[in-house]
Scaffold this motif. Structure first.
Motif, mmCIF file in Angstrom:
data_model
loop_
_atom_site.group_PDB
_atom_site.id
_atom_site.type_symbol
_atom_site.label_atom_id
_atom_site.label_comp_id
_atom_site.label_asym_id
_atom_site.label_seq_id
_atom_site.Cartn_x
_atom_site.Cartn_y
_atom_site.Cartn_z
ATOM 1 N N ARG A 187 13.031 34.912 -1.453
ATOM 2 C CA ARG A 187 13.569 36.280 -1.478
ATOM 3 C C ARG A 187 12.603 37.250 -2.145
ATOM 4 N NH1 ARG A 187 20.073 36.299 -2.227
ATOM 5 N NH2 ARG A 187 19.664 38.490 -1.812
ATOM 6 N N TRP A 188 11.658 36.728 -2.945
ATOM 7 C CA TRP A 188 10.756 37.610 -3.677
ATOM 8 C C TRP A 188 9.477 37.944 -2.913
ATOM 9 C CZ3 TRP A 188 6.713 34.315 -4.027
ATOM 10 C CH2 TRP A 188 6.960 32.958 -4.303
ATOM 11 N N ASN B 38 14.192 38.907 -13.826
ATOM 12 C CA ASN B 38 14.092 38.497 -12.419
ATOM 13 C C ASN B 38 12.644 38.545 -11.920
ATOM 14 O OD1 ASN B 38 16.827 37.957 -12.043
ATOM 15 N ND2 ASN B 38 17.301 40.117 -11.704
ATOM 16 N N LYS C 75 11.039 35.437 -13.256
ATOM 17 C CA LYS C 75 11.522 34.269 -12.495
ATOM 18 C C LYS C 75 10.723 34.112 -11.202
ATOM 19 C CE LYS C 75 15.984 33.581 -11.760
ATOM 20 N NZ LYS C 75 17.433 33.904 -11.637
ATOM 21 N N ALA C 76 10.445 35.247 -10.552
ATOM 22 C CA ALA C 76 9.652 35.208 -9.315
ATOM 23 C C ALA C 76 8.237 34.717 -9.601
ATOM 24 C CB ALA C 76 9.618 36.599 -8.671
ATOM 25 N N GLU D 77 8.297 30.921 -10.247
ATOM 26 C CA GLU D 77 8.504 30.172 -9.008
ATOM 27 C C GLU D 77 7.226 30.166 -8.164
ATOM 28 O OE1 GLU D 77 11.837 30.474 -5.591
ATOM 29 O OE2 GLU D 77 12.591 30.661 -7.648
ATOM 30 N N GLN E 255 15.838 43.510 -6.101
ATOM 31 C CA GLN E 255 15.121 42.264 -5.826
ATOM 32 C C GLN E 255 13.622 42.505 -5.926
ATOM 33 O OE1 GLN E 255 16.065 38.929 -5.072
ATOM 34 N NE2 GLN E 255 13.852 38.732 -5.338
ATOM 35 N N GLN F 277 9.788 42.199 -5.162
ATOM 36 C CA GLN F 277 9.025 41.839 -3.972
ATOM 37 C C GLN F 277 7.546 41.769 -4.352
ATOM 38 O OE1 GLN F 277 10.642 41.740 -0.329
ATOM 39 N NE2 GLN F 277 11.712 40.859 -2.068
#
Length: 627
Positions: A368-369, A533, A536-537, A540, A583, A585
């Protein structure tokens, strides 16, 4: 003396032989070509003519087969159909060394300048509209006609790029052949070949035309619009601008590439992987000798445990601006020497590789990122299928084409035209990413709601175990015009990189000032939550990028350290429980980023970086450990 030695064939070959060989121009034509270029001889009119083909009247009960053929004819443009035929009464012999012809270029430009040139270059819009069969009878350029030309030009565009010069000068050039060249139709069994040639003495590009077989009077002159493509599906995709078709039966599933793909990248990069070494141990009070060619480091690293040396051979730390290649030799001969990069880090820093490794986190659609991304060289059918499916469902279809390995938004284009994207594949290796149609915007008092992006500097201390830090300060870049999904070639509306564009306003806001302004505009979204968030991206991304052994992942080399700049935006999305969320990106990861602003406003920047990476002393530094 002229640049090619006053007609000396050897001098012409020395200058242009490599280009002619690469384009497949037979050597028997070179001498004649040299003469025609030198004398600017355009003698195609002595051998060829343009013929208008009558359209079949829909009401005539005529030959249905002929009507079907005409419907499929890939005649560029909307207007009447034309074709080029041999008119010379003796025909044309491919063995004749004079059977080579020059085609002039009617318009040469870079995509980002196209609209302005159509607006301001006298007669250009009129000529292009005529050439493309677009109605334009006025004197003053109007937006509607310009828009039509900008859409239709992708059926006529050809491209080349210069192999030398600055990054800006290497951006692909597009051109449209003159009326004669633009009327030559496509055929899967072409009678002629064409290739652009940059003629050095005049610094002008022409198109060279030569026959592939003998032709008689009345035979048609055709060329292969998908020259070099042998795969049937790829040919079908490449020819879509002229032969519209659907590719919906192709799956848009894009699995991670095979192991061989990564092996090929390693070989192409000429990178030699290190041997296995034990992690070096240094005494607690060691003063490290640093060899670097980066001026920002030389000017700003003042920590007492680092001194500079001009000798690469006696350095403890190699802090290089350019990419290091021979890790094997370094690991065998000087395993204790630390280096400011990791083997195979291009899996993060090159855009097609970034998209490939990210699929480990989010499956074929990617995580999603990361915006949905396709490699136009290897995933063209899957992309077209996905585009056409979205089109059928009435979903937004704005995309951004980016070169694999250029920064600063160079040769980067936003479009909702499938033809545009397909043709961009010819210029240089590119990815196409879903354009963020609903970005989180920032209110600029003087302008309105604008796009912005955020740059974080992250410090990779090691891969196994994964140790990643983020610098406390992040940097912001803003568009200069209010955002809307139109005027896609308006740089100041759709892009945020303003510090390299001359005469353009550069809006600067420090992150400490930005956070309260952001939270005032979006009180339900505290920055601490947004940043959690974002981190977190990052985690990951680095986890999946190092999950497999090199060259399938970043190499676990104990003497490697690195800093990267990660550029990202925020977009509006919906969480699985239906809540509206911001979110992150990730747009790109940059190797050896420009740290000028960091040093200017935070003089301890490189002291913090070196303490964290090379001394293992992050305490007291402006960094946060995020994994």
């Amino acid at each position: 003396m002229s640049g090619d030695g006053e007609g000396d064939p050897a001098a012409f070959v020395a200058l242009h032989g490599a280009a002619l060989r690469a384009s497949g121009v037979p050597a028997r034509y070179w001498e004649s070509l040299s003469r025609k270029l030198r004398g600017e001889v355009f003698d195609a009119g002595d051998y060829f003519g343009i013929m208008q083909v009558e359209e079949v009247d829909d009401e005539e009960e005529g030959d249905e087969e002929m009507e079907e053929q005409l419907k499929k004819k890939p005649n560029p443009g909307n207007g009447p159909c034309f074709k080029v035929i041999v008119t010379n009464e003796n025909g044309l012999q491919a063995s004749n060394p004079n059977s080579v012809f020059l085609i002039d270029h009617a318009w040469t430009y870079r995509v980002e300048h196209a609209r302005q040139q159509l607006l301001h270059v006298p007669g250009l819009l009129h000529r292009m509209a005529n050439l493309m069969g677009i109605d334009f009878h006025g004197e003053i350029p109007d937006e509607g006609s310009i828009e039509q030309v900008l859409q239709e030009m992708w059926k006529y565009n050809q491209t080349y790029q210069l192999s030398q010069g600055t990054a800006e000068e290497k951006v692909p050039v597009w051109y449209i052949m003159d009326e004669f060249g633009s009327r030559i139709q496509h055929s899967d069994q072409p009678s002629f070949a064409t290739a652009p040639l940059f003629y050095m003495p005049q610094q002008i590009a022409y198109t060279v035309l030569w026959p592939l077989r003998d032709l008689e009077t009345g035979d048609e002159v055709t060329r292969d619009y998908a020259y070099g493509e042998t795969d049937r599906l790829i040919r079908k995709c490449v020819l879509l601008p002229w032969v519209p078709d659907e590719v919906l039966d192709v799956s848009c599933f894009t699995p991670e590439p095979s192991d061989e793909y990564y092996q090929a990248i390693l070989a192409e990069n000429k990178e030699k992987l290190p041997v296995v070494i034990n992690p070096p141990v240094y005494s607690k009070d060691k003063v490290f000798k640093v060899f670097t060619d980066i001026q920002q480091v030389l000017n700003n690293l003042t920590h007492p445990r680092f001194v500079f040396t001009d000798s690469e051979g006696e350095a403890d730390i190699l802090y290089n601006f350019s990419h290091f290649k021979d890790y094997r030799k370094l690991s065998e001969e000087r395993p204790e020497v630390m280096v400011n990069q990791f083997p195979c880090e291009n899996l993060l820093t090159v855009k097609d590789c970034l998209a490939s490794v990210a699929r480990r986190a989010g499956g074929p659609d990617g995580p999603r990122w990361l915006p949905r991304t396709f490699n136009l060289q290897t995933e063209l059918p899957q992309f077209i299928s996905y585009f056409q499916q979205r089109d059928r469902r009435g979903e937004d279809n704005h995309w951004i084409c980016k070169p694999w390995n250029l920064a600063r938004s160079l040769d980067t284009h936003i479009t909702n035209s499938l033809n545009n994207i397909i043709r961009h594949r010819e210029s240089s290796p590119k990815v196409v990413c879903k354009y963020i149609e609903d970005p989180v915007l920032f209110a600029r008092e003087d302008v309105g709601m604008v796009k912005f992006d955020i740059r974080y500097v992250v410090l990779l201390r090691s891969v196994k175990p994964l140790r990643l830090y983020s610098y406390h300060v992040f940097w912001l870049r803003f568009s200069n015009r209010a955002f809307s999904l139109d005027d896609l070639d308006d740089y100041e509306k759709h892009f945020t990189v303003m510090n390299y564009a001359p005469g353009v306003t550069l809006k600067q806001v420090h992150c400490e000032d930005f956070i309260p302004l952001f939270e005032k505009q979006y009180p339900e979204y505290p920055w601490t939550t947004v940043q959690v968030n974002i981190f977190k991206a990052f985690v990951e991304l680095f986890q999946v990028a190092s999950a497999k052994p090199a060259p399938l992942g970043i190499c676990d080399y104990p003497s490697s350290r690195a800093i990267y700049a990660i550029d990202l935006m925020l977009k509006w999305d919906t969480s699985r429980d239906g809540k509206r969320i911001m979110q992150p990106q990730i747009l790109e990861v940059n190797f050896n980023p420009d740290c000028d602003r960091a040093c200017k406003y935070h003089p301890s920047f490189f002291n913090d970086v070196f303490s964290t990476l090379f001394l293992d002393e992050p305490d007291g530094c402006h960094v946060t450990c995020i994994v």
